[in-house]
Design a protein around this motif. Structure first.
Motif, PDB file in Angstrom:
ATOM      1  N   LYS A 117       0.815  -1.216   0.000  1.00 12.64           N
ATOM      2  CA  LYS A 117       0.000   0.000   0.000  1.00 12.64           C
ATOM      3  C   LYS A 117       0.854   1.273   0.000  1.00 12.64           C
ATOM      4  O   LYS A 117       0.311   2.370  -0.083  1.00 12.64           O
ATOM      5  CB  LYS A 117      -0.934   0.007   1.205  1.00 12.64           C
ATOM      6  CG  LYS A 117      -1.979  -1.097   1.138  1.00 12.64           C
ATOM      7  CD  LYS A 117      -2.894  -1.053   2.337  1.00 12.64           C
ATOM      8  CE  LYS A 117      -3.897  -2.205   2.251  1.00 12.64           C
ATOM      9  NZ  LYS A 117      -4.793  -2.222   3.409  1.00 12.64           N
ATOM     10  N   ALA A 118       2.164   1.133   0.092  1.00 11.54           N
ATOM     11  CA  ALA A 118       3.052   2.295   0.097  1.00 11.54           C
ATOM     12  C   ALA A 118       2.898   3.058  -1.216  1.00 11.54           C
ATOM     13  O   ALA A 118       2.743   2.467  -2.285  1.00 11.54           O
ATOM     14  CB  ALA A 118       4.498   1.864   0.296  1.00 11.54           C
ATOM     15  N   ARG A 119       2.938   4.373  -1.109  1.00  8.90           N
ATOM     16  CA  ARG A 119       2.776   5.242  -2.271  1.00  8.90           C
ATOM     17  C   ARG A 119       3.885   6.292  -2.283  1.00  8.90           C
ATOM     18  O   ARG A 119       4.449   6.641  -1.258  1.00  8.90           O
ATOM     19  CB  ARG A 119       1.424   5.965  -2.229  1.00  8.90           C
ATOM     20  CG  ARG A 119       0.223   5.050  -2.251  1.00  8.90           C
ATOM     21  CD  ARG A 119       0.015   4.469  -3.647  1.00  8.90           C
ATOM     22  NE  ARG A 119      -1.090   3.526  -3.659  1.00  8.90           N
ATOM     23  CZ  ARG A 119      -0.978   2.209  -3.702  1.00  8.90           C
ATOM     24  NH1 ARG A 119       0.225   1.651  -3.719  1.00  8.90           N
ATOM     25  NH2 ARG A 119      -2.020   1.439  -3.742  1.00  8.90           N
ATOM     26  N   SER A 120       4.123   6.822  -3.473  1.00  6.88           N
ATOM     27  CA  SER A 120       5.068   7.913  -3.625  1.00  6.88           C
ATOM     28  C   SER A 120       4.358   9.081  -4.285  1.00  6.88           C
ATOM     29  O   SER A 120       3.569   8.887  -5.210  1.00  6.88           O
ATOM     30  CB  SER A 120       6.245   7.481  -4.500  1.00  6.88           C
ATOM     31  OG  SER A 120       7.089   8.582  -4.740  1.00  6.88           O
ATOM     32  N   LYS A 121       4.657  10.276  -3.825  1.00  7.97           N
ATOM     33  CA  LYS A 121       4.110  11.469  -4.461  1.00  7.97           C
ATOM     34  C   LYS A 121       4.869  11.783  -5.750  1.00  7.97           C
ATOM     35  O   LYS A 121       4.395  12.561  -6.568  1.00  7.97           O
ATOM     36  CB  LYS A 121       4.171  12.651  -3.495  1.00  7.97           C
ATOM     37  CG  LYS A 121       3.178  12.514  -2.337  1.00  7.97           C
ATOM     38  CD  LYS A 121       3.325  13.610  -1.301  1.00  7.97           C
ATOM     39  CE  LYS A 121       2.799  14.927  -1.777  1.00  7.97           C
ATOM     40  NZ  LYS A 121       2.835  15.957  -0.696  1.00  7.97           N
ATOM     41  N   MET A 122       6.042  11.163  -5.930  1.00  6.80           N
ATOM     42  CA  MET A 122       6.826  11.368  -7.148  1.00  6.80           C
ATOM     43  C   MET A 122       6.360  10.360  -8.190  1.00  6.80           C
ATOM     44  O   MET A 122       6.584   9.162  -8.055  1.00  6.80           O
ATOM     45  CB  MET A 122       8.322  11.195  -6.869  1.00  6.80           C
ATOM     46  CG  MET A 122       9.192  11.473  -8.078  1.00  6.80           C
ATOM     47  SD  MET A 122      10.924  11.517  -7.607  1.00  6.80           S
ATOM     48  CE  MET A 122      11.671  10.714  -9.006  1.00  6.80           C
ATOM     49  N   SER A 123       5.718  10.849  -9.239  1.00  6.36           N
ATOM     50  CA  SER A 123       5.191   9.943 -10.263  1.00  6.36           C
ATOM     51  C   SER A 123       6.169   9.731 -11.415  1.00  6.36           C
ATOM     52  O   SER A 123       6.055   8.755 -12.147  1.00  6.36           O
ATOM     53  CB  SER A 123       3.864  10.479 -10.808  1.00  6.36           C
ATOM     54  OG  SER A 123       4.047  11.761 -11.359  1.00  6.36           O
ATOM     55  N   PHE A 124       7.147  10.629 -11.576  1.00  5.41           N
ATOM     56  CA  PHE A 124       8.125  10.517 -12.663  1.00  5.41           C
ATOM     57  C   PHE A 124       9.034   9.320 -12.433  1.00  5.41           C
ATOM     58  O   PHE A 124       9.450   9.048 -11.309  1.00  5.41           O
ATOM     59  CB  PHE A 124       8.970  11.795 -12.735  1.00  5.41           C
ATOM     60  CG  PHE A 124      10.027  11.751 -13.797  1.00  5.41           C
ATOM     61  CD1 PHE A 124       9.696  11.946 -15.122  1.00  5.41           C
ATOM     62  CD2 PHE A 124      11.344  11.510 -13.470  1.00  5.41           C
ATOM     63  CE1 PHE A 124      10.668  11.894 -16.109  1.00  5.41           C
ATOM     64  CE2 PHE A 124      12.324  11.466 -14.437  1.00  5.41           C
ATOM     65  CZ  PHE A 124      11.984  11.657 -15.767  1.00  5.41           C
TER      66      PHE A 124
END
Length: 144
Positions: A117-124
């Motif tokens: 479920k971990a997410r990153s705000k960096m999509s690039f």
């Protein structure tokens, strides 16, 4: 014959060592400076005295001194919770972690935190040149 076999083995060892040294993953700062053009849409590089090294966006944190720094620790920047958690769990940006993160931020955090479920705000995602950008950031960062 013994001398030619010994000479061949010595040359093989030297060639193998030279090949290994040239493929250690050490990037090229000059190439990294060019590749950083992709990063400056979101990131700037500004030293502690406020001198702008690379003018860029403010969507992402200032990358001055990022190398050797705990992840998610720039004061007054609003990081995602997964990156803060990773930093709290010991993630410090070195070449290995930086390169892996910028190649696929979300999957890196999922793996690092062992949390799907971990997410990153960096999509690039930086498909190539990550080691070069790392080398560039080292070259413009504070001298350690």
């Amino acid at each position: 014959m013994k001398h030619s076999i010994a000479a061949f083995l010595a040359m093989t060892v030297l060639a193998t060592s030279a090949f290994a040294d040239s493929h250690t993953g050490v990037g090229d700062p000059a190439k990294g400076e060019k590749e950083f053009g992709k990063c400056k849409a979101c990131h700037m590089i500004q030293d502690a005295d406020g001198n702008t090294i690379v003018k860029g966006g403010r969507t992402g944190p200032n990358l001055y001194g990022v190398i050797g720094r705990q992840a998610g620790s720039v004061e007054d920047f609003r990081y995602g919770t997964s990156l803060i958690e990773a930093g709290d769990n010991g993630l410090v940006w070195d070449e290995e972690t930086f390169v892996a993160y910028v190649q696929d931020p979300a999957n890196f955090l999922k793996s690092y935190l062992d949390d799907n479920k971990a997410r990153s705000k960096m999509s690039f995602r930086m498909r190539k040149g990550a080691a070069d950008v790392y080398a560039y950031l080292v070259s413009v960062g504070p001298q350690m």
